[in-house]
Design an enzyme around this catalytic site. Structure first.
Site, PDB file in Angstrom:
ATOM      1  CB  SER A 144     -14.391  19.259  23.113  1.00 47.20           C
ATOM      2  OG  SER A 144     -14.707  18.270  21.664  1.00 47.20           O
ATOM      3  CG  LEU A 145      -9.137  18.177  24.229  1.00 45.50           C
ATOM      4  CD1 LEU A 145      -7.748  19.284  24.303  1.00 45.50           C
ATOM      5  CD2 LEU A 145      -8.851  17.258  22.915  1.00 45.50           C
ATOM      6  CD  GLN A 164     -18.345  26.479  21.928  1.00 49.62           C
ATOM      7  OE1 GLN A 164     -17.400  26.441  21.855  1.00 49.62           O
ATOM      8  NE2 GLN A 164     -18.305  26.448  22.887  1.00 49.62           N
ATOM      9  CG  HIS A 166     -14.198  26.051  17.604  1.00 49.15           C
ATOM     10  ND1 HIS A 166     -13.167  25.878  17.173  1.00 49.15           N
ATOM     11  CD2 HIS A 166     -14.231  25.992  19.344  1.00 49.15           C
ATOM     12  CE1 HIS A 166     -12.433  25.216  18.210  1.00 49.15           C
ATOM     13  NE2 HIS A 166     -13.344  25.638  19.489  1.00 49.15           N
ATOM     14  CG  LEU A 181      -8.681  27.998  18.475  1.00 52.27           C
ATOM     15  CD1 LEU A 181     -10.151  29.084  18.393  1.00 52.27           C
ATOM     16  CD2 LEU A 181      -9.127  26.864  19.059  1.00 52.27           C
ATOM     17  CD  GLU A 192     -12.532  29.349  26.752  1.00 50.29           C
ATOM     18  OE1 GLU A 192     -13.625  29.657  25.908  1.00 50.29           O
ATOM     19  OE2 GLU A 192     -12.934  29.003  27.230  1.00 50.29           O
ATOM     20  CG  PHE A 195     -10.139  26.707  29.027  1.00 50.71           C
ATOM     21  CD1 PHE A 195      -8.301  27.200  29.017  1.00 50.71           C
ATOM     22  CD2 PHE A 195     -10.996  26.588  27.876  1.00 50.71           C
ATOM     23  CE1 PHE A 195      -8.533  26.800  27.865  1.00 50.71           C
ATOM     24  CE2 PHE A 195      -9.785  26.017  26.714  1.00 50.71           C
ATOM     25  CZ  PHE A 195      -8.626  26.589  26.509  1.00 50.71           C
ATOM     26  CG  HIS A 214     -12.898  29.903  19.576  1.00 50.66           C
ATOM     27  ND1 HIS A 214     -12.696  30.926  20.369  1.00 50.66           N
ATOM     28  CD2 HIS A 214     -12.650  29.142  20.472  1.00 50.66           C
ATOM     29  CE1 HIS A 214     -12.159  30.482  20.690  1.00 50.66           C
ATOM     30  NE2 HIS A 214     -12.278  29.459  21.497  1.00 50.66           N
ATOM     31  NE  ARG A 224     -16.722  22.101  22.296  1.00 51.11           N
ATOM     32  CZ  ARG A 224     -15.449  22.428  22.350  1.00 51.11           C
ATOM     33  NH1 ARG A 224     -14.674  22.277  23.346  1.00 51.11           N
ATOM     34  NH2 ARG A 224     -14.305  23.390  21.863  1.00 51.11           N
ATOM     35  CD  GLU A 231     -16.403  18.975  17.195  1.00 48.31           C
ATOM     36  OE1 GLU A 231     -15.297  18.978  17.291  1.00 48.31           O
ATOM     37  OE2 GLU A 231     -17.098  19.643  16.588  1.00 48.31           O
ATOM     38  N   GLY A 249      -9.415  10.277  15.604  1.00 53.81           N
ATOM     39  CA  GLY A 249      -9.210  10.754  16.538  1.00 53.81           C
ATOM     40  C   GLY A 249      -9.436  10.667  18.207  1.00 53.81           C
ATOM     41  N   GLY A 250      -9.152  11.131  18.774  1.00 58.49           N
ATOM     42  CA  GLY A 250      -8.851  11.161  20.602  1.00 58.49           C
ATOM     43  C   GLY A 250     -10.121   9.925  21.040  1.00 58.49           C
ATOM     44  CB  ALA A 251     -14.047  10.081  20.166  1.00 63.10           C
ATOM     45  NE  ARG A 310     -14.603  27.658  23.323  1.00 66.16           N
ATOM     46  CZ  ARG A 310     -13.815  27.115  23.356  1.00 66.16           C
ATOM     47  NH1 ARG A 310     -14.436  25.683  22.838  1.00 66.16           N
ATOM     48  NH2 ARG A 310     -12.463  26.520  24.186  1.00 66.16           N
TER      49      ARG A 310
END
Ligand code: FAD
Length: 598
Positions: free
Chosen positions: A410-411, A246, A359, A258, A261, A125, A248, A405, A394, A22-24, A292
């Site tokens: 998170s991104l 969380q 979420h 989803l 937001e 946001f 959402h 959060r 995550e 993933g992104g991480a 949230r």
């Protein structure tokens, strides 16, 4: 077992193995591969199918492209949003680094949306303010339309291909190779070929994403089964703050996907069955852009008060048609498509039915702000590092989100700590230059985990899919937006008795090649450990904080409970202990707890 022989296990040696694309995982891989290290990324799906691809609304950074902004205000919002459970050293680090890392992403090729003056577009946001809550709503979320995660993940993948990262796609990590208290590699199963691989490395990084699939209704992809946390639990390591999950506020009612937001950030708002804009009562200032946990609880209370919509009066309406078709199609094209596909609603004309939906996993593998996995011993305040083991994204609990959060953080977290981990691991590698000689039988545990399922006969016992559905039902009905002692205790008992069903369960498909039923069985084992940890930590915490809202203990109790939970799962017992919050930032003063009002 006939399959057990060394020559059936392929050995790999890398400087670093990262589980998760993933992104991480990919941001970290990029840092290391560009520095010339031999990096393996192991992912159970094709990298660009990782859940990061689904992220819609954007990524926070105090760029101040529309109004003045400051990383310190961002830090204040994040600490407040976390309901003071977040670790303030890590939060400071993240918010300070944010502007630089967004610009870096832009240079790497992320196609951010633009303002008329050419600067990166930023939207409002939830939970964002200026001047420490005194200066009104901030616009801090950098977006690529409503497909920001997609843009980031694809860019990271391309950059990694260029940097020479080794990808092992559709490989399932089975267990960590732990010796002398440190981590030296991982065993994996090649899903496509049905073969075993042992990855030996000087550093192992867990970047396996969230665990939303412990719940029945979730925005999370089917692959979000918390595998990294489960590997740690299996290795006897603890997992942190799992009670904070969380919900959402705006998942599409009854199905879960989803609705970002960003819809409320662009001016959409919530209505109850009486057509009332009820968030004005719950959060007079921030209204629909309160944080949230606050909005999810408000929807739940409206539904309880009989003001839910639809035949069963069980959802709220999210109105955005007043934004106009042009704005919706330009800024929220993905939302338009999701609402049409999953709710049959054209949101340029009618409101979308929404419900709070599981979420984000605030809890995870405990780390310090350098992403090193840490353990705490009962009664001691000090964190002890697990040599060679790191966690990010995550899957980790760093903990920048604490009990709740903020959207868009998170991104940011995956990029900031992906990079921080790369930097830390480089230092580690300079001090640990050689692979350790590991036990020649180290592969047994991983092989056994798979062979057990393939060898079991299918007589008697439940099917894996049924046990999973049962577990998700229990978690949804006992550990949802509002929690009480009786209901949670019932949930703990139900989950604890259900865990036995896994031992009896079997799979029909015994083939080795692309056996998705087998993968689901392995994922169920992982989900079950995390569900047990979540249930135990939730039932233990006798206060309301962030996402953990109790009817019977409605107030936050900083005296007793401003501390992180740690759970270990061993055989029949789940043990819960606690460790202090790291409330001292790196350079600025701490934000002391105060009442959270939006
Ligand atoms: C629908 C949705 C929308 C979101 N929108 C936003 C947003 O707008 N802004 C924001 O800040 N956040 C958003 N989030 C949250 C954010 O997207 C995620 O928290 C973040 O992308 C997680 O990234 P990650 O790299 O930690 O994990 P993931 O992207 O989930 O990747 C996990 C990786 O681990 C691999 N993996 C897992 N288990 C194994 C195993 N056993 N063996 C091998 N590989 C394994 C997977 O294959 C995958 O590659 C959203 C989340 C969802 C679900």
């Amino acid at each position: 077992m006939a399959y057990l022989s060394t020559d059936k296990v392929e050995h790999h040696h890398h400087d670093v193995v990262i589980i998760g694309a993933g992104g991480a995982g990919m941001r970290c891989a990029l840092q290391l591969a560009e520095a010339g290290y031999r990096v393996a990324v192991v992912s159970k799906v094709l990298p660009t199918r990782s859940h990061t691809v689904a992220a819609q609304g954007g990524m926070n950074a105090a760029l101040g492209n529309l109004d003045s902004d400051h990383w310190h205000w961002h830090m204040y919002d994040t600490v407040k949003g976390s309901d003071y459970l977040g670790d303030q050293d890590a939060i400071e680090y993240m918010c300070r680094a944010a502007p630089q890392l967004v610009k870096e992403l832009e240079h790497q090729g992320v196609p951010f949306s633009r303002n008329d003056d050419g600067k990166i577009y930023q939207r409002a946001f939830g939970g964002q303010s200026r001047e420490f809550g005194e200066g009104g709503q901030a616009k801090r979320t950098c977006a690529a339309a409503d497909r920001t995660g997609h843009a980031i993940l694809h860019t990271m993948y391309q950059q990694n291909i260029k940097a020479g990262t080794h990808f092992y796609e559709e490989f399932f990590a089975l267990n960590l190779i732990m010796e002398d208290g440190g981590c030296h590699g991982v065993m994996a199963w090649d899903i496509g070929k049905g073969e075993y691989h042992l990855f030996q490395a000087k550093a192992v990084i867990l970047a396996t994403g969230g665990a939303g699939r412990i719940f029945k209704t979730t925005t999370n992809a089917h692959i979000c089964t918390g595998d990294g946390g489960a590997l740690c639990l299996d290795a006897g390591l603890p997992i942190e703050d799992m009670e904070f999950f969380q919900f959402h506020p705006t998942g599409i009612a009854h199905v879960g996907p989803l609705i970002s937001e960003a819809v409320r950030g662009e001016g959409g708002y919530l209505l109850n069955s009486e057509g009332e804009r009820f968030m004005e009562r719950y959060a007079p200032t921030a209204k629909d852009l309160a944080s949230r946990d606050v909005v999810s609880r408000a929807i739940a209370l409206e539904i309880r008060a009989g003001k839910g919509c639809g035949t069963n009066k069980d959802y709220a309406l999210l109105k955005l048609d007043h934004l106009g078709e042009e704005t919706i199609l330009k800024k929220l094209p993905n939302i338009h498509e999701l609402a049409l596909r999953f709710a049959g609603v054209d949101c340029t004309k009618e409101p979308i039915p929404v419900q709070p939906t599981a979420h984000y996993t605030m809890g995870g593998i405990p780390t310090n702000r350098h992403t090193e996995v840490v353990i705490n011993h009962e009664g001691s305040d000090g964190e002890e590092k697990v040599p060679g083991l790191f966690a990010i994204g995550e899957a980790a609990c760093t903990s920048v989100h604490g009990a709740n959060r903020l959207g868009g953080n998170s991104l940011l977290e995956i990029v900031v700590f992906g990079r921080a981990c790369g930097l830390k691991v480089m230092k580690w590698l300079s001090e640990h230059r050689y692979h350790k000689t590991i036990d020649p039988d180290a592969w047994h545990a991983g092989v056994n985990r798979v062979e057990r399922w393939l060898a079991k006969d299918n007589k008697g016992g439940e099917k894996v899919g049924d046990v999973r559905a049962n577990m998700q039902d229990i978690m949804q009905s006992h550990f949802s937006v509002y929690r009480t002692e009786d209901v949670m205790q019932e949930g703990v008992t139900a989950i604890e008795s259900l865990k036995e069903a896994i031992h009896q369960a079997s799979i029909d498909d015994k083939h080795r090649i692309f056996n998705t039923e087998l993968v689901e069985a392995l994922e169920l084992e992982n989900l079950m450990s995390l569900a047990r940890a979540t249930a135990a930590c939730a039932a233990n915490r006798k206060e309301s904080r962030g996402a953990h809202a109790r009817d019977d203990y409605p107030e936050r109790d900083d005296k007793q409970w401003m501390k992180h939970s740690l759970a270990t799962v061993q055989g029949d017992t789940v043990e819960v202990s606690y460790k202090p919050v790291r409330s001292t930032p790196m350079t600025v003063e701490s934000f002391p707890p105060k009442k959270r009002v939006y």
